[in-house]
Design a protein around this motif. Structure first.
Motif, short mmCIF file in Angstrom:
data_model
loop_
_atom_site.label_atom_id
_atom_site.label_comp_id
_atom_site.label_asym_id
_atom_site.label_seq_id
_atom_site.Cartn_x
_atom_site.Cartn_y
_atom_site.Cartn_z
N LEU A 61 37.97 46.80 41.03
CA LEU A 61 36.94 47.84 40.90
C LEU A 61 35.58 47.32 41.37
O LEU A 61 34.86 48.03 42.08
N SER A 62 35.24 46.07 41.03
CA SER A 62 33.93 45.58 41.46
C SER A 62 33.92 45.39 42.99
O SER A 62 32.91 45.66 43.65
N ASP B 218 33.58 48.83 44.58
CA ASP B 218 32.22 49.33 44.40
C ASP B 218 31.28 48.72 45.45
O ASP B 218 30.52 49.43 46.13
N ASN C 33 42.41 44.43 37.69
CA ASN C 33 41.90 45.78 37.96
C ASN C 33 40.36 45.76 38.00
O ASN C 33 39.74 46.43 38.82
N ASP C 34 39.77 44.97 37.09
CA ASP C 34 38.30 44.87 37.06
C ASP C 34 37.77 44.27 38.37
O ASP C 34 36.78 44.73 38.93
N ALA D 207 37.29 55.24 37.38
CA ALA D 207 36.20 54.39 37.86
C ALA D 207 36.04 54.53 39.38
O ALA D 207 34.92 54.59 39.90
N ARG E 246 42.13 54.59 33.85
CA ARG E 246 40.81 53.95 33.86
C ARG E 246 40.40 53.63 35.31
O ARG E 246 39.27 53.91 35.74
N VAL E 247 41.32 53.06 36.08
CA VAL E 247 41.02 52.68 37.47
C VAL E 247 40.71 53.93 38.31
O VAL E 247 39.73 53.97 39.06
N THR F 150 44.37 43.77 33.31
CA THR F 150 43.01 44.32 33.22
C THR F 150 42.02 43.53 34.09
O THR F 150 41.20 44.12 34.81
N GLU F 151 42.11 42.19 34.06
CA GLU F 151 41.16 41.38 34.83
C GLU F 151 41.32 41.65 36.33
O GLU F 151 40.32 41.70 37.07
N GLU G 288 45.65 52.03 31.94
CA GLU G 288 44.88 51.28 32.94
C GLU G 288 44.75 52.08 34.24
O GLU G 288 43.71 52.09 34.88
#
Ligand SMILES: Cc1ncc(COP(=O)(O)O)c(C=O)c1O
Length: 357
Positions: free
Chosen positions: A347-348, A351, A343-344, A287, A283-284, A340-341, A280
């Motif tokens: 990330l959003s 962004d 981290n998502d 991204a 991935r982070v 994961t949720e 993870e």
């Protein structure tokens, strides 16, 4: 009139924990502010702690006999070289009590773990803070140059909290060769299990033939026992013996001891979870880099964004999205790798924040 308190306490900030999540209208909220492990306890570990709870009318085993035996076996070190305490920060405080007082100096990189200045100043010693390099690394040459005949202890936080950067073997060995043998070097390896770079040394290997090196480890991070408060040092006899003298009697509860033993026995399952967190993390990091952020390389379970003046705005945007991060005003934000949720969501938010810059 109020009771006279030690002058050293004037101006020492109280340790600031990462903020717990706050969410509006029942939306999920995530805590990425304290470098905790997001997973609940493994079944065997929970059972061990629950069983120990049945006898909490009794004091715990003051000598942490079973835990120390398990750790000695796990690391291949004598039992006399292990000292347990109330979290590794508790053991760090005991190391200071054992080595430093008024007139002495304690060297560490800055920015690093927020507890170092607090526990150093409580001991009465003077903190000597050596700025990180532009690349967010320990500046080991400057740290060696900062050693005086008053230096008693040096912290090397590897990987460093909050930047995640790690000191490599050759540079650490070179630094240690420059430290006088009567100055204690503490390798704080709270995040050891998350390291994937083979050039980052295992402090336990470094300590073996260096009597002035102590290694700090904790069950709070990879092992997921933050709430139970148990950590330990591996150090040669005179230092380990000093830790036994300065230990708070019965400081480590039986719940913590039994859960730690069960964790060591379930290490494979735990380390699988750690591997998932490392995936993870990668991935982070990927991204965030793709979004255009510049990141120092992290070997820990967190990432560091040097946001400067925009730090608090970013933290506020994350909070509005339901993710608590750890801001250091004017400097940057430390973000723990979580579920994961979470981290998502981070990330959003990152962004959207970047697009508005
Ligand atoms: C570098 C470092 N050392 C030590 C600790 C203390 O951990 P504990 O007292 O929970 O073992 C932390 C916790 O955040 C840390 O980041």
């Amino acid at each position: 009139m109020t009771p006279k308190l030690r002058a050293e306490l004037d101006g020492i900030p109280t340790y600031k924990p990462g903020r717990p999540p706050v969410s509006d209208e029942g939306a999920p909220a995530y805590k990425l502010s304290s470098n905790e492990n997001p997973f609940p306890p493994l079944p065997g570990v929970l059972e061990a702690a629950t069983a120990a709870a049945g006898s909490f009318n009794r004091y715990p085993d003051a000598a942490c006999t079973e835990l120390i035996a398990e750790l000695a076996h796990r690391f291949g070190v004598p039992q006399t070289h292990i000292a347990t305490g109330t979290g590794s920060v508790g053991v760090a405080q005991q190391l200071l009590q054992s080595t430093a007082g008024p007139g002495d100096e304690v060297i560490y990189a800055w920015r690093s773990f927020e507890a170092y200045p607090i526990i150093t100043r409580i001991s009465g010693a003077t903190p000597v803070e050596v700025p990180l390099t532009d690349g967010e690394d320990h500046d080991l040459d400057a740290m060696a140059a900062a050693i005086t005949d008053r230096t008693r202890l040096i912290f090397i936080c590897n990987p460093n909290n909050p930047t995640g950067t790690a000191v490599r073997r050759a540079e650490l060995e070179r630094f240690l060769d420059r430290v006088p043998s009567d100055v204690l070097v503490v390798l704080d390896e709270a995040y050891r299990e998350f390291i994937r770079d083979a050039d980052v040394p295992d402090g336990v290997e470094i300590y073996r033939d260096r009597p002035n090196v102590a290694v700090l480890r904790t069950f709070s991070k990879a092992y997921g026992l933050a709430g139970l408060r148990v950590g330990f040092a591996i150090a040669h006899e005179p230092v380990a013996a000093a830790l036994r003298k300065t230990a708070m009697p019965f400081g480590v509860s039986q719940l913590a001891q039994d859960a730690a033993v069960a964790s060591l026995r379930s290490e494979e399952a735990l380390l699988e979870r750690v591997a998932g967190l490392v995936t993870e993390r990668d991935r982070v990091v990927g991204a965030l880099a793709a979004q255009g952020w510049t990141l120092a390389e992290t070997q820990a379970n967190f990432v560091w964004l040097r946001l400067g003046e925009r730090t608090l705005d970013f933290a506020a945007a994350c909070e509005r999205a339901g993710v608590m991060v750890r801001p250091f005003p004017g400097e940057g934000v430390r973000i723990t790798i979580g579920e994961t949720e979470a981290n998502d969501l981070l990330l959003s938010t990152a962004d959207a924040f970047r697009k508005e810059l």
